[in-house]
Scaffold this motif. Structure first.
Motif, PDB file in Angstrom:
ATOM      1  N   GLY A  18       0.755  -1.050   0.327  1.00  0.00           N
ATOM      2  CA  GLY A  18      -0.119   0.338  -0.367  1.00  0.00           C
ATOM      3  C   GLY A  18       0.613   1.347  -0.028  1.00  0.00           C
ATOM      4  O   GLY A  18       2.657   1.190   0.281  1.00  0.00           O
ATOM      5  N   VAL A  19       0.377   2.334  -0.225  1.00  0.00           N
ATOM      6  CA  VAL A  19       0.777   3.470  -0.279  1.00  0.00           C
ATOM      7  C   VAL A  19       0.022   4.852   0.186  1.00  0.00           C
ATOM      8  O   VAL A  19      -0.958   4.735   0.331  1.00  0.00           O
ATOM      9  N   ALA A  20       0.766   5.179   1.515  1.00  0.00           N
ATOM     10  CA  ALA A  20      -0.163   6.668   2.061  1.00  0.00           C
ATOM     11  C   ALA A  20       0.710   7.825   1.519  1.00  0.00           C
ATOM     12  O   ALA A  20       1.812   7.912   2.066  1.00  0.00           O
ATOM     13  N   VAL A  21      -0.110   9.075   1.222  1.00  0.00           N
ATOM     14  CA  VAL A  21       0.710  10.225   1.635  1.00  0.00           C
ATOM     15  C   VAL A  21      -0.193  11.569   2.238  1.00  0.00           C
ATOM     16  O   VAL A  21      -1.221  11.269   1.640  1.00  0.00           O
ATOM     17  N   ARG A  22       0.352  12.308   2.349  1.00  0.00           N
ATOM     18  CA  ARG A  22      -0.461  13.042   3.144  1.00  0.00           C
ATOM     19  C   ARG A  22      -0.066  14.551   2.898  1.00  0.00           C
ATOM     20  O   ARG A  22       1.329  14.978   2.125  1.00  0.00           O
ATOM     21  N   THR A  23      -1.084  15.980   2.833  1.00  0.00           N
ATOM     22  CA  THR A  23      -0.769  16.689   2.261  1.00  0.00           C
ATOM     23  C   THR A  23      -1.431  17.874   3.404  1.00  0.00           C
ATOM     24  O   THR A  23      -2.569  17.781   4.201  1.00  0.00           O
ATOM     25  N   ARG A  24      -1.215  19.430   3.445  1.00  0.00           N
ATOM     26  CA  ARG A  24      -1.823  20.265   4.115  1.00  0.00           C
ATOM     27  C   ARG A  24      -3.372  21.143   3.608  1.00  0.00           C
ATOM     28  O   ARG A  24      -2.966  21.421   2.723  1.00  0.00           O
ATOM     29  N   LEU A  25      -3.845  20.834   4.086  1.00  0.00           N
ATOM     30  CA  LEU A  25      -5.577  22.020   4.002  1.00  0.00           C
ATOM     31  C   LEU A  25      -5.005  23.065   4.167  1.00  0.00           C
ATOM     32  O   LEU A  25      -5.033  23.611   5.168  1.00  0.00           O
ATOM     33  N   LYS A  26      -4.309  23.961   3.329  1.00  0.00           N
ATOM     34  CA  LYS A  26      -3.819  25.137   3.584  1.00  0.00           C
ATOM     35  C   LYS A  26      -5.547  26.591   3.150  1.00  0.00           C
ATOM     36  O   LYS A  26      -5.868  26.192   2.317  1.00  0.00           O
ATOM     37  N   ASP A  27      -4.719  27.106   3.365  1.00  0.00           N
ATOM     38  CA  ASP A  27      -5.827  28.226   3.582  1.00  0.00           C
ATOM     39  C   ASP A  27      -7.950  28.325   3.683  1.00  0.00           C
ATOM     40  O   ASP A  27      -8.290  28.656   2.643  1.00  0.00           O
ATOM     41  N   GLY A 252      -2.673  19.519  -3.310  1.00  0.00           N
ATOM     42  CA  GLY A 252      -1.623  19.492  -4.104  1.00  0.00           C
ATOM     43  C   GLY A 252      -0.511  17.871  -3.203  1.00  0.00           C
ATOM     44  O   GLY A 252      -0.323  18.174  -2.596  1.00  0.00           O
ATOM     45  N   PHE A 253      -0.329  16.614  -4.087  1.00  0.00           N
ATOM     46  CA  PHE A 253       0.421  15.954  -3.511  1.00  0.00           C
ATOM     47  C   PHE A 253       2.213  15.882  -4.065  1.00  0.00           C
ATOM     48  O   PHE A 253       2.093  15.241  -5.156  1.00  0.00           O
ATOM     49  N   ALA A 254       2.439  16.530  -3.498  1.00  0.00           N
ATOM     50  CA  ALA A 254       3.944  16.505  -3.659  1.00  0.00           C
ATOM     51  C   ALA A 254       4.860  15.407  -3.533  1.00  0.00           C
ATOM     52  O   ALA A 254       5.935  15.556  -5.023  1.00  0.00           O
ATOM     53  N   HIS A 255       4.762  14.488  -2.687  1.00  0.00           N
ATOM     54  CA  HIS A 255       5.209  13.254  -3.196  1.00  0.00           C
ATOM     55  C   HIS A 255       4.408  12.255  -3.925  1.00  0.00           C
ATOM     56  O   HIS A 255       3.080  12.348  -3.017  1.00  0.00           O
ATOM     57  N   ARG A 256       5.049  11.703  -4.999  1.00  0.00           N
ATOM     58  CA  ARG A 256       3.500  10.622  -5.919  1.00  0.00           C
ATOM     59  C   ARG A 256       2.637  11.031  -5.965  1.00  0.00           C
ATOM     60  O   ARG A 256       1.503  10.576  -6.103  1.00  0.00           O
ATOM     61  N   GLY A 257       2.302  12.383  -6.708  1.00  0.00           N
ATOM     62  CA  GLY A 257       1.473  13.804  -7.038  1.00  0.00           C
ATOM     63  C   GLY A 257       1.190  12.486  -8.301  1.00  0.00           C
ATOM     64  O   GLY A 257      -0.291  13.009  -8.832  1.00  0.00           O
ATOM     65  N   ALA A 258       1.709  11.895  -9.182  1.00  0.00           N
ATOM     66  CA  ALA A 258       1.306  11.868 -10.610  1.00  0.00           C
ATOM     67  C   ALA A 258       0.816  10.084 -10.269  1.00  0.00           C
ATOM     68  O   ALA A 258      -0.110  10.446 -10.790  1.00  0.00           O
ATOM     69  N   TYR A 284      -4.606  18.307   8.092  1.00  0.00           N
ATOM     70  CA  TYR A 284      -4.325  17.181   6.777  1.00  0.00           C
ATOM     71  C   TYR A 284      -5.072  16.497   6.166  1.00  0.00           C
ATOM     72  O   TYR A 284      -5.888  16.154   6.650  1.00  0.00           O
ATOM     73  N   LEU A 285      -4.755  16.197   4.847  1.00  0.00           N
ATOM     74  CA  LEU A 285      -5.230  15.800   4.599  1.00  0.00           C
ATOM     75  C   LEU A 285      -4.394  14.015   3.762  1.00  0.00           C
ATOM     76  O   LEU A 285      -3.416  14.458   3.533  1.00  0.00           O
ATOM     77  N   THR A 286      -4.688  12.674   4.238  1.00  0.00           N
ATOM     78  CA  THR A 286      -3.876  11.730   4.093  1.00  0.00           C
ATOM     79  C   THR A 286      -5.107  10.984   2.518  1.00  0.00           C
ATOM     80  O   THR A 286      -6.014  10.118   3.405  1.00  0.00           O
ATOM     81  N   ALA A 287      -4.323  10.546   1.869  1.00  0.00           N
ATOM     82  CA  ALA A 287      -4.729   9.631   0.742  1.00  0.00           C
ATOM     83  C   ALA A 287      -3.281   8.231   0.784  1.00  0.00           C
ATOM     84  O   ALA A 287      -2.692   8.064   1.068  1.00  0.00           O
ATOM     85  N   SER A 288      -4.682   7.438   0.398  1.00  0.00           N
ATOM     86  CA  SER A 288      -4.019   6.545   0.660  1.00  0.00           C
ATOM     87  C   SER A 288      -4.595   5.226  -0.161  1.00  0.00           C
ATOM     88  O   SER A 288      -5.655   5.189  -0.815  1.00  0.00           O
ATOM     89  N   TRP A 289      -3.863   4.040  -1.331  1.00  0.00           N
ATOM     90  CA  TRP A 289      -4.142   3.437  -1.888  1.00  0.00           C
ATOM     91  C   TRP A 289      -3.378   1.888  -1.684  1.00  0.00           C
ATOM     92  O   TRP A 289      -2.194   1.805  -1.161  1.00  0.00           O
TER      93      TRP A 289
END
Length: 542
Positions: A18-27, A252-258, A284-289
């Motif tokens: 599995g993969v999990a990436v996290r990004t911040r919910l800004k503004d 936007g996910f800086a890591h594994r965004g593509a 924060y928002l965490t996406a995983s698959w």
């Protein structure tokens, strides 16, 4: 050798699933924050009630009871939110069940050690493999009382296991106990309450392939727009169609965004989790698959380009590069990290050290990294190590499980395989056979560096010893020179060495004629000493 335990064969560690990436919910606007708080708190209360109901069912849980709980939650949220809540409750119950099983194994190990030491005479010395008796009658008495206490705990844990009862604290047991030690934690009552409530919130949803953008409950579009399906009681807060609330910010996910964008565009399942960090005051928002199961690289292919043997220690990784034949190449390398501070700091330190290790492995061109298959679950007991409190703290602080999982995940991105080996005797045999021979005035070798060589050789399938010594009667040139340093398919590996004039060992006497004929005189005295004196017969006749 009869007392040594058997060493298991090396194997390729399976890749990440599995993969999990996290990004911040800004503004975020004030309205956005308010909606996130209301939705998280409402779903958190539903999750608490459902977890209580799931724990009350115990082993009597069935698909029918699961469906009944889901129908009861659907009216207060939605069908998809009810499915996410009930699944999270079942996963939490299963995790608590596994923790209870580990607790039972730990109690059984402690009881076995106590019974063994209590059965020995007071003051009897132990061996390297088994502890001895206790030092005094007083210690024996206190340990006998502790044995009774552990037996009671074991009986209660076994009873809970058989009945399916678990003990779960939503928000965490450690944070709950912090309420009684606010001064030591440096928190006020309001700060603790805010953190406690945030930990009990729930705002997570699993994805579903075939649905729009892979998730109908928490939807993130390819351009970064985040929208949430509101529960029924909060539907009046919607600012989009179909009872949805769209945040004003984009992500936007800086890591594994593509990779994430490919899944979203292809409508493949992506799970999302939104949580609030009270210390930083950020959302924060965490996406995983999940990843498809990839065929593991064969062990022989992983050994083809050599390996890097890594010895895991409390403060550093000791690494050594080995060629495919098991020969050390170059100098040892160390990658330090600090495990003395918070969990986030320890995680960052380990991640940084592993990054340095993987970058060095990529530069050397090896195909695999060899590590020990460490597991200290049965080695942390207080009864086994006794007064060695610092040692127990040392092995308890080493993140063996997380370290292996993180290394496997990071190595897969660099195209490196991870070979797990049995940790038995690697430090002892490595220090015995490799530490002193490789030490030079310009290269310092420690026991940890030598252990890295032992780990690498075991991963390559070679014995840890540098060479196989023949029997005493066969230690001569007549039977040839036997060594395991060469590759198994190397020409002439098992043949005798070519005959070279002159003695090779003390077992063969020197050839006096050949030596006298080939030796070059160095001084006049040497030349005269080789001339044979003959008496002249004419002198006797005078």
């Amino acid at each position: 050798m009869a007392d040594l335990r058997p060493v298991t064969a090396a194997f390729i560690a399976p890749g990440p699933s599995g993969v999990a990436v996290r990004t911040r919910l800004k503004d975020l606007t004030h309205e956005d924050r308010n909606v996130l708080r209301l939705v998280s708190a409402h779903l958190g209360s539903l999750a608490s009630m459902d977890l209580k109901a799931r724990c009350a069912e115990g082993l009597e849980h069935s698909s029918a009871s699961w469906a009944a709980r889901k129908r009861g939650l659907t009216g207060e949220s939605s069908s998809r939110w009810a499915g996410a809540v009930t699944k999270a409750s079942h996963d939490q119950w299963a995790l608590a069940r596994r923790c209870l099983a580990a607790h039972i194994r730990s109690l059984e190990a402690g009881i076995r050690t106590l019974r063994h030491r209590l059965s020995l005479p007071v003051g009897s010395k132990g061996t390297k493999r088994a502890p001895g008796g206790y030092r005094s009658r007083g210690e024996w008495f206190h340990k006998s009382r502790r044995l009774t206490a552990l037996e009671d705990r074991l009986a209660a844990a076994v009873a809970d296991w058989r009945s399916g009862r678990v003990r779960v604290v939503r928000g965490g047991k450690r944070l709950l106990n912090t309420r009684h030690h606010l001064e030591e934690a440096g928190l006020s009552v309001a700060q603790w309450r805010e953190r406690w409530e945030a930990e009990r919130w729930f705002l997570a949803a699993d994805g579903e392939s075939g649905k729009r953008y892979g998730n109908e409950t928490i939807r993130v579009t390819p351009d970064g727009r985040v929208s949430i399906k509101l529960p029924v009681p909060l539907a009046h807060l919607a600012n989009s169609a179909h009872g949805r609330y769209t945040l004003t910010c984009t992500v936007g996910f800086a890591h594994r965004g593509a990779e994430w964008a490919d899944r979203v565009v292809g409508n493949r399942a992506v799970a999302y989790r939104i949580h609030y960090d009270t210390r930083r005051g950020r959302w924060y928002l965490t996406a995983s698959w999940q990843r498809p199961v990839v065929q593991t690289v064969p062990l022989e292919a992983a050994r083809a380009g050599g390996v890097i043997g890594v010895d895991t220690n409390a403060g550093h990784f000791a690494a050594y590069r080995l060629d495919p034949h098991g020969n050390p190449v170059g100098n040892p390398h160390r990658f330090a990290y600090d495990l003395s501070r918070t969990a986030a700091h320890r995680d960052a330190q380990v991640r940084h050290a592993l990054t340095q290790l993987l970058h060095w492995a990529a530069r050397t061109g090896v195909t695999a990294i060899a590590i020990e298959d460490l597991d200290f679950s049965a080695e942390k007991t207080r009864e086994k190590h006794g007064r060695r409190k610092r040692f127990r703290q040392l092995i308890s602080g080493m993140p063996t499980g997380k370290l292996k999982a993180r290394l496997v995940s990071m190595a897969a991105e660099h195209g490196l395989a991870i070979i797990a080996v049995d940790p038995a005797y690697t430090s002892m045999w490595g220090g015995q056979h490799w530490q002193k021979p490789l030490a030079t005035p310009h290269r310092k070798m420690s026991r940890h560096d030598a252990a890295g060589i032992a780990i690498g050789r075991r991963a390559l399938g070679h014995p840890i010893r540098r060479r196989t010594t023949p029997p005493r009667a066969h230690q001569s040139d007549a039977h040839g020179h036997r060594t395991v340093q060469a590759a198994p398919g190397a020409p002439g590996r098992e043949e005798t060495r070519p005959r070279i004039p002159g003695p090779r060992t003390r077992s063969a006497p020197p050839d006096a004629t050949r030596t006298r004929a080939t030796r070059t005189p160095k001084t006049v005295r040497d030349v005269r000493s080789e001339q044979e004196w003959v008496q002249d017969s004419l002198l006797l006749t005078e």
